[in-house]
Write a protein that holds these residues in place. Structure first.
Motif, PDB file in Angstrom:
ATOM      1  N   ASN A   1      -3.847  -0.886  47.619  1.00 26.72           N
ATOM      2  CA  ASN A   1      -2.932  -1.696  46.800  1.00 26.72           C
ATOM      3  C   ASN A   1      -2.774  -1.214  45.368  1.00 26.72           C
ATOM      4  OD1 ASN A   1      -5.268  -2.416  45.428  1.00 26.72           O
ATOM      5  ND2 ASN A   1      -5.313  -4.539  46.146  1.00 26.72           N
ATOM      6  N   THR A   2      -3.251   0.001  45.039  1.00 24.42           N
ATOM      7  CA  THR A   2      -3.378   0.354  43.625  1.00 24.42           C
ATOM      8  C   THR A   2      -2.445   1.459  43.160  1.00 24.42           C
ATOM      9  OG1 THR A   2      -5.710  -0.258  43.808  1.00 24.42           O
ATOM     10  CG2 THR A   2      -5.061   0.933  41.836  1.00 24.42           C
ATOM     11  N   HIS A   3      -2.238   2.485  43.949  1.00 28.12           N
ATOM     12  CA  HIS A   3      -1.474   3.638  43.484  1.00 28.12           C
ATOM     13  C   HIS A   3      -0.775   4.275  44.675  1.00 28.12           C
ATOM     14  CE1 HIS A   3      -0.215   6.416  40.514  1.00 28.12           C
ATOM     15  NE2 HIS A   3      -1.341   6.621  39.884  1.00 28.12           N
ATOM     16  N   VAL A   4       0.140   5.190  44.361  1.00 26.22           N
ATOM     17  CA  VAL A   4       0.777   6.000  45.391  1.00 26.22           C
ATOM     18  C   VAL A   4       0.952   7.400  44.817  1.00 26.22           C
ATOM     19  CG1 VAL A   4       3.075   5.180  44.687  1.00 26.22           C
ATOM     20  CG2 VAL A   4       2.743   6.173  46.959  1.00 26.22           C
ATOM     21  N   GLN A   5       0.562   8.409  45.608  1.00 26.45           N
ATOM     22  CA  GLN A   5       0.519   9.790  45.130  1.00 26.45           C
ATOM     23  C   GLN A   5       1.044  10.711  46.222  1.00 26.45           C
ATOM     24  OE1 GLN A   5      -1.168  11.236  42.045  1.00 26.45           O
ATOM     25  NE2 GLN A   5       0.181  12.862  42.772  1.00 26.45           N
ATOM     26  N   PHE A   6       1.941  11.626  45.857  1.00 23.66           N
ATOM     27  CA  PHE A   6       2.401  12.645  46.800  1.00 23.66           C
ATOM     28  C   PHE A   6       1.578  13.898  46.606  1.00 23.66           C
ATOM     29  CE2 PHE A   6       5.066  15.878  48.681  1.00 23.66           C
ATOM     30  CZ  PHE A   6       5.602  15.242  49.795  1.00 23.66           C
ATOM     31  N   PHE A   7       1.021  14.425  47.701  1.00 25.40           N
ATOM     32  CA  PHE A   7       0.189  15.619  47.603  1.00 25.40           C
ATOM     33  C   PHE A   7       0.214  16.379  48.927  1.00 25.40           C
ATOM     34  CE2 PHE A   7      -3.990  17.688  48.261  1.00 25.40           C
ATOM     35  CZ  PHE A   7      -3.878  18.660  47.269  1.00 25.40           C
TER      36      PHE A   7
ATOM     37  N   GLY B   1       2.523  -5.493  39.419  1.00 26.10           N
ATOM     38  CA  GLY B   1       1.644  -4.655  40.225  1.00 26.10           C
ATOM     39  C   GLY B   1       0.975  -3.593  39.390  1.00 26.10           C
ATOM     40  N   PHE B   2       0.608  -2.509  40.038  1.00 25.55           N
ATOM     41  CA  PHE B   2      -0.227  -1.515  39.379  1.00 25.55           C
ATOM     42  C   PHE B   2       0.540  -0.222  39.110  1.00 25.55           C
ATOM     43  CE2 PHE B   2      -3.808  -3.912  41.635  1.00 25.55           C
ATOM     44  CZ  PHE B   2      -4.049  -4.711  40.539  1.00 25.55           C
ATOM     45  N   HIS B   3       0.327   0.808  39.903  1.00 22.47           N
ATOM     46  CA  HIS B   3       0.746   2.152  39.522  1.00 22.47           C
ATOM     47  C   HIS B   3       1.742   2.757  40.508  1.00 22.47           C
ATOM     48  CE1 HIS B   3      -2.611   2.014  36.738  1.00 22.47           C
ATOM     49  NE2 HIS B   3      -3.399   1.705  37.739  1.00 22.47           N
ATOM     50  N   GLY B   4       2.503   3.726  39.991  1.00 24.29           N
ATOM     51  CA  GLY B   4       3.467   4.409  40.831  1.00 24.29           C
ATOM     52  C   GLY B   4       3.696   5.827  40.381  1.00 24.29           C
TER      53      GLY B   4
ATOM     54  N   GLU C   1       4.363  -0.449  34.409  1.00 20.22           N
ATOM     55  CA  GLU C   1       3.993   0.898  33.982  1.00 20.22           C
ATOM     56  C   GLU C   1       5.224   1.793  33.889  1.00 20.22           C
ATOM     57  OE1 GLU C   1       0.608   3.747  35.727  1.00 20.22           O
ATOM     58  OE2 GLU C   1       2.311   3.485  37.070  1.00 20.22           O
ATOM     59  N   GLY C   2       5.295   2.610  32.827  1.00 14.33           N
ATOM     60  CA  GLY C   2       6.355   3.584  32.677  1.00 14.33           C
ATOM     61  C   GLY C   2       5.920   4.949  33.164  1.00 14.33           C
ATOM     62  N   VAL C   3       6.725   5.574  34.018  1.00 13.27           N
ATOM     63  CA  VAL C   3       6.414   6.878  34.605  1.00 13.27           C
ATOM     64  C   VAL C   3       7.390   7.908  34.056  1.00 13.27           C
ATOM     65  CG1 VAL C   3       6.331   8.194  36.752  1.00 13.27           C
ATOM     66  CG2 VAL C   3       5.424   5.862  36.682  1.00 13.27           C
ATOM     67  N   PHE C   4       6.856   8.975  33.450  1.00 16.07           N
ATOM     68  CA  PHE C   4       7.700  10.018  32.867  1.00 16.07           C
ATOM     69  C   PHE C   4       8.134  11.004  33.945  1.00 16.07           C
ATOM     70  CE2 PHE C   4       8.435  14.203  31.050  1.00 16.07           C
ATOM     71  CZ  PHE C   4       9.327  13.906  30.029  1.00 16.07           C
ATOM     72  N   VAL C   5       9.445  11.356  33.919  1.00 15.91           N
ATOM     73  CA  VAL C   5      10.013  12.340  34.836  1.00 15.91           C
ATOM     74  C   VAL C   5      10.704  13.412  34.003  1.00 15.91           C
ATOM     75  CG1 VAL C   5      11.576  12.728  36.770  1.00 15.91           C
ATOM     76  CG2 VAL C   5      10.412  10.508  36.534  1.00 15.91           C
ATOM     77  N   PRO C   6      10.243  14.665  34.030  1.00 17.15           N
ATOM     78  CA  PRO C   6      10.900  15.701  33.232  1.00 17.15           C
ATOM     79  C   PRO C   6      12.326  15.938  33.692  1.00 17.15           C
ATOM     80  CG  PRO C   6       9.241  16.661  34.691  1.00 17.15           C
ATOM     81  CD  PRO C   6       9.089  15.182  34.783  1.00 17.15           C
ATOM     82  N   ALA C   7      13.200  16.284  32.731  1.00 18.86           N
ATOM     83  CA  ALA C   7      14.604  16.527  33.049  1.00 18.86           C
ATOM     84  C   ALA C   7      14.781  17.777  33.891  1.00 18.86           C
ATOM     85  CB  ALA C   7      15.414  16.631  31.757  1.00 18.86           C
TER      86      ALA C   7
ATOM     87  N   TYR D   1      -1.960   0.721  31.145  1.00 21.89           N
ATOM     88  CA  TYR D   1      -1.185   1.655  31.967  1.00 21.89           C
ATOM     89  C   TYR D   1      -0.703   2.884  31.181  1.00 21.89           C
ATOM     90  CZ  TYR D   1      -1.138  -2.431  35.037  1.00 21.89           C
ATOM     91  OH  TYR D   1      -1.491  -3.507  35.805  1.00 21.89           O
ATOM     92  N   PRO D   2      -1.614   3.619  30.551  1.00 25.18           N
ATOM     93  CA  PRO D   2      -1.195   4.808  29.805  1.00 25.18           C
ATOM     94  C   PRO D   2      -0.803   5.944  30.744  1.00 25.18           C
ATOM     95  CG  PRO D   2      -3.584   4.693  29.890  1.00 25.18           C
ATOM     96  CD  PRO D   2      -3.084   3.436  30.534  1.00 25.18           C
TER      97      PRO D   2
END
Length: 453
Positions: free
Chosen positions: A117-123, A443-446, A387-393, A335-336
């Motif tokens: 329930n905490t995070h989601v990560q693509f790997f 919720g938590f992280h993305g 939480e804010g998630v940075f996405v490079p241009a 949420y840094p």
């Protein structure tokens, strides 16, 4: 839009079961979402966020946010359009059984079955829902349906952390995990083939709650702080608790070092859920930016806003064996995040969520850590933002040349928007709002998963 209703209603006396925390009861699919503003053409992929969404609560008064089954909320963007929104419970066997579905089965660690329930990560080609404490990750397909537990092709020697770090230099995944059955924490490294290539068992006393860790070019940083798991005799099992007098220490492990090579450096008592980033400089120093609580879990399970944290800079002097603390900002934050290309490397910018207070609603913050400045994007009265998630241009764009994505509750619609902010013009507000048809619970992280991954 289609929806399937599941589960009973939940009591409103518990703050984590009411208001913006209240779980949703539908799994929704919506297509061709309305957009206010203009979505950047470069955003081609999926924004996914995990969070607790309990199907059923036996004891509403005793429920805590950290214990609800995970639900993934996702938006698919492409060619300036918002193609879909989906939310799906992560199907552990317990969740699948309660929904009347076929059980997925699959590998388990110590027979633990929990919907992360905490995070989601693509790997390494796998989209993974994550949680701490010894449970395996669960793999999701591109439309957020659960494939099943994932044990890194049979090579993971336990559970996994909710906060792994993918090294931008070589694409390997690093994690520090704990489990109540272990007298140690476990550092693992997975290669780009999705298999664990290295693991180190590091003895630690008292079962500390190591929610996250930090990674630099040469070192792994371990947060052994005065929150440990206690109460084995409780009906609801062990729980995290603040232990007065327990030493607080930062472990420094060489990436390729053995357990006995950890250097434990004393620091002031505190608790850290989330580091922002860490990096080395000048041959002997490590700088860590993190969010620090003076204490946590000292009054049992905390209620919303009961404890607040602040952004700090820790300077580790490897020659002197010291840790020096400096508060960066007096705002209460959580949420840094940083540009994921800067993880374990020097960084100038960081992002965080300002916590709600009696005086103000939440906001997203952009820090310029070189200048010591901060810019805010404030939500409207009665609103909220996660939480804010940075996405490079672009792959080689400048560190702050890109977009910050977050779910934000829109009180005028009683529903949630996906907001897209230009990182270089943060205070101007969103360049686009994707209007979801439902409310996304707090919720938590993305993470952002671009189409090429």
């Amino acid at each position: 839009m289609t929806g399937t209703t599941h589960g009973p209603g939940h009591g409103a006396a518990n703050p984590y079961l009411s208001g913006l925390y209240a779980p949703v009861r539908d799994e929704t699919t919506a297509v061709d979402l309305p957009v206010t503003g203009t979505l950047p053409e470069s955003l081609r992929g999926r924004y996914l966020r995990n969070g607790p969404n309990p199907l059923h609560v036996d004891d509403p008064a005793g429920y805590h946010w950290f214990g609800g089954e995970g639900m993934i909320h996702g938006v698919r963007l492409r060619d300036g359009r918002a193609e879909w929104y989906r939310n799906r419970w992560v199907r552990s066997d317990a969740v699948a059984g309660r929904l009347g579905e076929k059980l997925l089965h699959g590998p388990r660690h110590l027979d633990m079955d929990f919907a992360p329930n905490t995070h989601v990560q693509f790997f390494a080609g796998h989209c993974l829902a994550l949680v701490e404490g010894g449970t395996l990750p669960y793999e999701l397909d591109p439309e957020l349906y659960t494939i099943g537990p994932f044990d890194f092709h049979g090579t993971l020697p336990g559970g996994l952390s909710a906060h792994p770090v993918v090294d931008p230099r070589n694409g390997e995944l690093h994690a520090v995990s704990y489990c109540l059955a272990w007298p140690y924490v476990q550092y693992v490294v997975a290669g780009v083939d999705g298999r664990i290539r290295r693991h180190v068992e590091i003895p630690v006393p008292g079962h500390p709650m190591m929610h996250a860790f930090s990674l630099t070019e040469r070192y792994v940083l371990l947060y052994d702080l005065p929150v440990v798991f206690a109460g084995n005799g409780r009906a609801d099992g062990p729980h995290p608790a603040w232990v007065p007098g327990r030493p607080a220490r930062l472990g420094v492990l060489p990436r390729e070092g053995a357990a006995h090579e950890v250097r434990w450096l004393e620091t002031d008592p505190c608790f850290v859920f989330h580091p922002m980033n860490a990096f080395e400089h000048d041959g002997r120093f490590i700088t860590v930016h993190l969010v620090r609580y003076d204490r946590f879990f000292d009054t049992g399970r905390p209620r919303p806003g009961e404890r607040t944290a602040h952004l700090e800079r820790w300077t580790v002097d490897l020659a002197a064996g010291t840790v020096r603390r400096q508060r960066v900002d007096d705002r209460p934050v959580e949420y840094p995040r940083v540009d994921p290309r800067r993880l374990s490397r020097p960084h100038r910018y960081g992002y965080a969520m300002r916590e709600r207070t009696a005086e103000a609603d939440t906001a997203l913050l952009k820090y310029d850590l070189e200048r010591g400045s901060c810019v805010e994007f404030e939500v409207p009265a009665g609103g909220d933002v996660g939480e804010g998630v940075f996405v490079p241009a672009a792959p080689h764009a400048a560190e702050d040349d890109g977009w910050v994505l977050a779910y934000a509750y829109a009180p005028e619609r009683a529903a949630t928007d996906l907001v897209v902010l230009a990182a270089q013009d943060f205070a101007a507000g969103p360049v686009a709002r994707v209007h979801l048809p439902v409310r996304v619970p707090l919720g938590f992280h993305g993470n952002w998963i671009p189409d090429h991954e």
